[in-house]
Design an enzyme around this catalytic site. Sequence first.
Site, PDB file in Angstrom:
ATOM      1  CB  SER A 128       3.923  -4.609   1.650  1.00 30.76           C
ATOM      2  OG  SER A 128       4.265  -3.455   0.921  1.00 30.76           O
ATOM      3  CD  GLU A 130       4.843   1.833   0.634  1.00 28.24           C
ATOM      4  OE1 GLU A 130       4.620   2.581   1.581  1.00 28.24           O
ATOM      5  OE2 GLU A 130       5.479   2.201  -0.377  1.00 28.24           O
ATOM      6  CE1 TYR A 152      -1.078  -2.096   2.127  1.00 30.15           C
ATOM      7  CE2 TYR A 152       1.237  -1.515   1.805  1.00 30.15           C
ATOM      8  CZ  TYR A 152       0.188  -2.397   1.643  1.00 30.15           C
ATOM      9  OH  TYR A 152       0.404  -3.598   1.020  1.00 30.15           O
TER      10      TYR A 152
HETATM   11  O1  G4F Z   1       1.260   2.238  -7.737  1.00 30.19           O
HETATM   12  P1  G4F Z   1       1.374   2.822  -6.394  1.00 30.19           P
HETATM   13  O2  G4F Z   1       0.140   3.428  -5.818  1.00 30.19           O
HETATM   14  O3  G4F Z   1       1.992   1.686  -5.473  1.00 30.19           O
HETATM   15  P2  G4F Z   1       2.756   1.744  -4.057  1.00 30.19           P
HETATM   16  O4  G4F Z   1       2.365   2.910  -3.246  1.00 30.19           O
HETATM   17  O5  G4F Z   1       4.218   1.571  -4.326  1.00 30.19           O
HETATM   18  O6  G4F Z   1       2.187   0.439  -3.328  1.00 30.19           O
HETATM   19  C1  G4F Z   1       1.989  -0.792  -4.012  1.00 30.19           C
HETATM   20  O7  G4F Z   1       3.108  -1.633  -3.831  1.00 30.19           O
HETATM   21  C2  G4F Z   1       3.339  -2.048  -2.480  1.00 30.19           C
HETATM   22  C3  G4F Z   1       4.575  -2.922  -2.477  1.00 30.19           C
HETATM   23  O8  G4F Z   1       5.679  -2.112  -2.212  1.00 30.19           O
HETATM   24  C4  G4F Z   1       2.123  -2.778  -1.955  1.00 30.19           C
HETATM   25  F1  G4F Z   1       2.334  -3.195  -0.700  1.00 30.19           F
HETATM   26  C5  G4F Z   1       0.926  -1.858  -2.013  1.00 30.19           C
HETATM   27  O9  G4F Z   1      -0.246  -2.544  -1.566  1.00 30.19           O
HETATM   28  C6  G4F Z   1       0.728  -1.436  -3.460  1.00 30.19           C
HETATM   29  O10 G4F Z   1       0.427  -2.602  -4.213  1.00 30.19           O
HETATM   30  O11 G4F Z   1       2.489   3.990  -6.375  1.00 30.19           O
HETATM   31  C7  G4F Z   1       3.790   3.756  -6.857  1.00 30.19           C
HETATM   32  C8  G4F Z   1       4.568   5.077  -6.883  1.00 30.19           C
HETATM   33  C9  G4F Z   1       4.489   5.883  -5.570  1.00 30.19           C
HETATM   34  O12 G4F Z   1       5.754   6.395  -5.287  1.00 30.19           O
HETATM   35  C10 G4F Z   1       3.543   7.029  -5.907  1.00 30.19           C
HETATM   36  O13 G4F Z   1       3.757   8.218  -5.171  1.00 30.19           O
HETATM   37  O14 G4F Z   1       3.996   5.923  -7.884  1.00 30.19           O
HETATM   38  C11 G4F Z   1       3.874   7.228  -7.377  1.00 30.19           C
HETATM   39  N1  G4F Z   1       2.828   7.952  -8.122  1.00 30.19           N
HETATM   40  C12 G4F Z   1       3.044   9.080  -8.846  1.00 30.19           C
HETATM   41  N2  G4F Z   1       1.881   9.481  -9.372  1.00 30.19           N
HETATM   42  C13 G4F Z   1       1.525   7.632  -8.163  1.00 30.19           C
HETATM   43  C14 G4F Z   1       0.924   8.601  -8.968  1.00 30.19           C
HETATM   44  N3  G4F Z   1       0.829   6.603  -7.625  1.00 30.19           N
HETATM   45  C15 G4F Z   1      -0.506   6.542  -7.890  1.00 30.19           C
HETATM   46  N4  G4F Z   1      -1.217   5.501  -7.382  1.00 30.19           N
HETATM   47  N5  G4F Z   1      -1.141   7.490  -8.658  1.00 30.19           N
HETATM   48  C16 G4F Z   1      -0.464   8.542  -9.225  1.00 30.19           C
HETATM   49  O15 G4F Z   1      -1.055   9.378  -9.906  1.00 30.19           O
END
Ligand code: G4F
Length: 327
Positions: A128, A130, A152
Amino acid sequence: MTRRALITGITGQDGSYLADYLLGLGYEVHGLVRRVALEAPESRFSRIAHILDRVTLHPASLESYASIFHVLSKYEFDECYHLAAQSFVAESFADGFSTMNMNINGTHYVLAALREVRPSCRFYFAGSSEMFGNATEVPQKETTPFQPRSPYGISKLAGFHLTRNYRDAYGLYCLSGILFNHESPRRGLEFVTRKTTTTVARIKLGLASELRIGNLDARRDWGHARDYVRAMHTILQQREPDDFVIATGETHSVRELCELAFAEVDLDYREFVKIDERYYRPAEVDQLIGDASKARRVLEWEPTYTFSELIKEMVASDLALVRASIH
Ligand code: G4F
């Protein structure tokens, strides 16, 4: 001869698209599923409902070496795609121990069992972006140092190193795809893209009034999962095992995602988006952007969806789903 593949995590977004893709190529597709999933097939198998009669499912647990060993010893698998994981970064802060157990030990069990009973089976590990975390280089490529910022990311980095170590130490054909964020209408509801598009649909149809969200300034390199599973398969067809970054090379903020998704239904995101501290992470990865030039050169892989096409498809799909649920 028909090739046989095993997918861990076949019920998830990536596993289901990969199963579709491999069936299309004529593979015999098997999947590892949790025993509890077999008891609630409607909800647990919703992403593979359309292919249930064409895949073979095996109950097993990533917490049990014996159950993985049992499945691997029953069939001569040619390829194994290890996609199952606790993949929600925010949850890894809430329960780092479960994330570590599942993501590190689960990967180790699969590798150890393969070494024991199927050493000729090719192994793909879902690495990933990440793992790059607080990256020192922009954009990130295969040689960029890893600085994970979450349990993670740390667990995925351990899986990546385990995979490399099995390749170096035991000569197994095993490798990692380092995939940047990839989304689709099959994305889980808690990830920011799907959370946004499903809430946009609910607001448009009068079922919700706001979108509560965290850091609007975080930036990610978002591609379409359909393009990324194609890369997983191609990576595993190379003569020598090697690790590859898979990304679009574009980065967008969560704010841009909101702007675009609300504009799809002629709404202004500023009227509906509410910042909620609960969705901030204890340590954030501010920006990710990948350099997939090695994959483009060696695999001849290219993403086919733009960011706006991806969000358009997700909003349209969620509008149809929400409409169907109220009629
Ligand atoms: O959609 P996210 O939760 O994805 P994240 O953390 O980037 O991880 C995903 O991608 C990775 C690949 O780089 C995978 F390995 C992992 O398994 C997963 O599929 O969050 C994306 C961004 C973050 O910066 C988070 O802080 O969105 C920001 N965010 C802002 N508000 C939020 C929110 N994320 C989530 N889930 N929910 C919110 O309300």
